[in-house]
Enzyme design. Sequence first.
Site, PDB file in Angstrom:
ATOM      1  N   THR A 175      61.261 -60.817  53.772  1.00 32.59           N
ATOM      2  CA  THR A 175      62.676 -61.099  53.530  1.00 32.59           C
ATOM      3  C   THR A 175      63.260 -61.674  54.828  1.00 32.59           C
ATOM      4  O   THR A 175      62.537 -61.849  55.817  1.00 32.59           O
ATOM      5  CB  THR A 175      63.444 -59.812  53.168  1.00 32.59           C
ATOM      6  N   ASP A 208      55.556 -58.098  47.169  1.00 36.45           N
ATOM      7  CA  ASP A 208      56.791 -57.351  46.948  1.00 36.45           C
ATOM      8  C   ASP A 208      56.447 -55.961  46.406  1.00 36.45           C
ATOM      9  O   ASP A 208      55.759 -55.850  45.386  1.00 36.45           O
ATOM     10  CB  ASP A 208      57.631 -58.146  45.936  1.00 36.45           C
ATOM     11  N   GLU A 262      65.284 -52.439  52.169  1.00 39.53           N
ATOM     12  CA  GLU A 262      66.509 -53.096  52.601  1.00 39.53           C
ATOM     13  C   GLU A 262      67.185 -52.059  53.494  1.00 39.53           C
ATOM     14  O   GLU A 262      67.383 -50.914  53.074  1.00 39.53           O
ATOM     15  CB  GLU A 262      67.379 -53.452  51.403  1.00 39.53           C
ATOM     16  N   THR A 316      64.830 -52.367  45.712  1.00 35.61           N
ATOM     17  CA  THR A 316      63.786 -52.282  46.747  1.00 35.61           C
ATOM     18  C   THR A 316      63.510 -50.833  47.144  1.00 35.61           C
ATOM     19  O   THR A 316      62.356 -50.394  47.163  1.00 35.61           O
ATOM     20  CB  THR A 316      64.216 -53.072  48.001  1.00 35.61           C
ATOM     21  N   THR A 369      65.801 -41.957  56.546  1.00 39.20           N
ATOM     22  CA  THR A 369      66.865 -42.025  57.542  1.00 39.20           C
ATOM     23  C   THR A 369      67.681 -40.741  57.570  1.00 39.20           C
ATOM     24  O   THR A 369      67.790 -40.044  56.554  1.00 39.20           O
ATOM     25  CB  THR A 369      67.790 -43.217  57.215  1.00 39.20           C
ATOM     26  N   ASP A 370      68.309 -40.463  58.710  1.00 42.71           N
ATOM     27  CA  ASP A 370      69.206 -39.301  58.786  1.00 42.71           C
ATOM     28  C   ASP A 370      70.489 -39.541  57.990  1.00 42.71           C
ATOM     29  O   ASP A 370      71.234 -38.606  57.718  1.00 42.71           O
ATOM     30  CB  ASP A 370      69.536 -38.968  60.247  1.00 42.71           C
ATOM     31  N   GLU A 371      70.723 -40.808  57.599  1.00 40.98           N
ATOM     32  CA  GLU A 371      71.974 -41.095  56.872  1.00 40.98           C
ATOM     33  C   GLU A 371      72.019 -40.441  55.493  1.00 40.98           C
ATOM     34  O   GLU A 371      73.072 -40.369  54.872  1.00 40.98           O
ATOM     35  CB  GLU A 371      72.186 -42.608  56.760  1.00 40.98           C
ATOM     36  N   TYR A 396      73.220 -47.920  50.751  1.00 42.41           N
ATOM     37  CA  TYR A 396      71.960 -47.837  51.489  1.00 42.41           C
ATOM     38  C   TYR A 396      71.464 -46.397  51.558  1.00 42.41           C
ATOM     39  O   TYR A 396      70.332 -46.085  51.172  1.00 42.41           O
ATOM     40  CB  TYR A 396      72.132 -48.393  52.907  1.00 42.41           C
ATOM     41  N   LYS A 431      68.174 -44.515  49.874  1.00 45.83           N
ATOM     42  CA  LYS A 431      67.137 -43.818  50.648  1.00 45.83           C
ATOM     43  C   LYS A 431      67.039 -42.353  50.197  1.00 45.83           C
ATOM     44  O   LYS A 431      65.952 -41.794  50.099  1.00 45.83           O
ATOM     45  CB  LYS A 431      67.427 -43.898  52.148  1.00 45.83           C
TER      46      LYS A 431
HETATM   47  N1  LIG Z   1      66.257 -49.258  62.073  1.00 40.26           N
HETATM   48  C1  LIG Z   1      66.679 -47.994  62.142  1.00 40.26           C
HETATM   49  O1  LIG Z   1      67.417 -47.608  63.062  1.00 40.26           O
HETATM   50  C2  LIG Z   1      66.250 -47.000  61.079  1.00 40.26           C
HETATM   51  C3  LIG Z   1      66.720 -45.679  61.166  1.00 40.26           C
HETATM   52  C4  LIG Z   1      66.283 -44.747  60.227  1.00 40.26           C
HETATM   53  C5  LIG Z   1      65.402 -45.127  59.226  1.00 40.26           C
HETATM   54  N2  LIG Z   1      64.984 -46.427  59.143  1.00 40.26           N
HETATM   55  C6  LIG Z   1      64.040 -46.781  58.059  1.00 40.26           C
HETATM   56  O2  LIG Z   1      62.873 -47.308  58.673  1.00 40.26           O
HETATM   57  C7  LIG Z   1      62.318 -48.322  57.841  1.00 40.26           C
HETATM   58  C8  LIG Z   1      62.171 -49.603  58.652  1.00 40.26           C
HETATM   59  O3  LIG Z   1      63.453 -49.994  59.150  1.00 40.26           O
HETATM   60  P1  LIG Z   1      63.648 -51.338  59.981  1.00 40.26           P
HETATM   61  O4  LIG Z   1      64.923 -51.218  60.721  1.00 40.26           O
HETATM   62  O5  LIG Z   1      62.391 -51.671  60.690  1.00 40.26           O
HETATM   63  O6  LIG Z   1      63.854 -52.375  58.787  1.00 40.26           O
HETATM   64  P2  LIG Z   1      63.810 -53.965  58.798  1.00 40.26           P
HETATM   65  O7  LIG Z   1      64.921 -54.398  57.899  1.00 40.26           O
HETATM   66  O8  LIG Z   1      63.741 -54.518  60.192  1.00 40.26           O
HETATM   67  O9  LIG Z   1      62.399 -54.289  58.115  1.00 40.26           O
HETATM   68  C9  LIG Z   1      62.168 -54.077  56.742  1.00 40.26           C
HETATM   69  C10 LIG Z   1      60.907 -54.822  56.364  1.00 40.26           C
HETATM   70  O10 LIG Z   1      60.662 -54.575  54.969  1.00 40.26           O
HETATM   71  C11 LIG Z   1      60.322 -55.802  54.336  1.00 40.26           C
HETATM   72  N3  LIG Z   1      60.703 -55.722  52.927  1.00 40.26           N
HETATM   73  C12 LIG Z   1      61.976 -55.643  52.434  1.00 40.26           C
HETATM   74  N4  LIG Z   1      61.921 -55.625  51.091  1.00 40.26           N
HETATM   75  C13 LIG Z   1      60.616 -55.673  50.744  1.00 40.26           C
HETATM   76  C14 LIG Z   1      59.933 -55.668  49.492  1.00 40.26           C
HETATM   77  N5  LIG Z   1      60.602 -55.614  48.335  1.00 40.26           N
HETATM   78  N6  LIG Z   1      58.577 -55.716  49.492  1.00 40.26           N
HETATM   79  C15 LIG Z   1      57.891 -55.770  50.669  1.00 40.26           C
HETATM   80  N7  LIG Z   1      58.483 -55.793  51.874  1.00 40.26           N
HETATM   81  C16 LIG Z   1      59.838 -55.739  51.904  1.00 40.26           C
HETATM   82  C17 LIG Z   1      61.110 -56.861  55.105  1.00 40.26           C
HETATM   83  O11 LIG Z   1      60.549 -58.162  54.947  1.00 40.26           O
HETATM   84  C18 LIG Z   1      61.021 -56.337  56.542  1.00 40.26           C
HETATM   85  O12 LIG Z   1      59.853 -56.842  57.192  1.00 40.26           O
HETATM   86  C19 LIG Z   1      63.261 -48.462  56.648  1.00 40.26           C
HETATM   87  O13 LIG Z   1      62.711 -47.743  55.571  1.00 40.26           O
HETATM   88  C20 LIG Z   1      64.560 -47.844  57.116  1.00 40.26           C
HETATM   89  O14 LIG Z   1      65.279 -47.293  56.047  1.00 40.26           O
HETATM   90  C21 LIG Z   1      65.381 -47.368  60.048  1.00 40.26           C
END
Ligand SMILES: NC(=O)c1ccc[n+]([C@@H]2O[C@H](COP(=O)([O-])OP(=O)(O)OC[C@H]3O[C@@H](n4cnc5c(N)ncnc54)[C@H](O)[C@@H]3O)[C@@H](O)[C@H]2O)c1
Length: 203
Positions: free
Chosen positions: A36, A59, A84, A100, A133-135, A158, A162
């Site tokens: 994405t 996907d 997402e 997603t 996530t903690d959210e 979001y 989750k």
């Molecule tokens: N970034 C943070 O601070 C944070 C905090 C807590 C939890 N998280 C969780 O950690 C995970 C990673 O977060 P991030 O910040 O690296 O996210 P990001 O948005 O940077 O990356 C998400 C990845 O998922 C891929 N993706 C999205 N939809 C897809 C689909 N339908 N099929 C296959 N691939 C798909 C995207 O191409 C992307 O490479 C997530 O599950 C998020 O909820 C993130």
Amino acid sequence: MKILITGGAGFIGSHVVRRFVNSYPNYTIYNLDSLTYAGNLENIRDIENAKNYHFVKGDITDDLFVENLFKEFNFDAVIHLAAESHVDRSISDPLLFIKTNVLGTANLLNNARRLWINGSLVRPGTRFYHVSTDEVYGSLGAEGYFTETTPYDPRSPYSASKASSDHLVRAYHHTFNLPVLISNCSNNYGSFQFPEKLHTTYY
Ligand SMILES: NC(=O)c1ccc[n+]([C@@H]2O[C@H](COP(=O)([O-])OP(=O)(O)OC[C@H]3O[C@@H](n4cnc5c(N)ncnc54)[C@H](O)[C@@H]3O)[C@@H](O)[C@H]2O)c1
């Protein structure tokens, strides 16, 4: 050991993929990502030719595709990060987040169950690690903290998506005995992060 990592072209996923590829040469790492706007193969350019690494563009919500992938590669473990992940975008397009984050997770769980569970028998050494996530616990004020026993209280599409996926992961454990692990980390920041997370955008 064959490990499926989803979302490995994103921010956190790219670090996880790199760590596993470099630290565990005997494991084969399959990175499933649909690329994405948030996914970028430049994030993992340095390991793309490693012998124990394979990129699969696809996907997680595509059930036939995911089913065939599990059948073909017979994974031992899943580290599920694909999502997402940007709260502001979930306010402008909630259904994409539900598709997603909820359906995509359910699809992966279902295929892990098909592969690893046979009646009451669980294939040894298997594990589904869901990155959440903690959210899901709601919003903190200036003080306080969450624990694993804090009641779920998501406040955005979001975090609600989750939270839904967390419930599905728990339900697959209780119902089918699927070996699972969930982590609920707070905000991360660092290299390969998509710039939108560093500021607030209003849609
Ligand atoms: N970034 C943070 O601070 C944070 C905090 C807590 C939890 N998280 C969780 O950690 C995970 C990673 O977060 P991030 O910040 O690296 O996210 P990001 O948005 O940077 O990356 C998400 C990845 O998922 C891929 N993706 C999205 N939809 C897809 C689909 N339908 N099929 C296959 N691939 C798909 C995207 O191409 C992307 O490479 C997530 O599950 C998020 O909820 C993130």
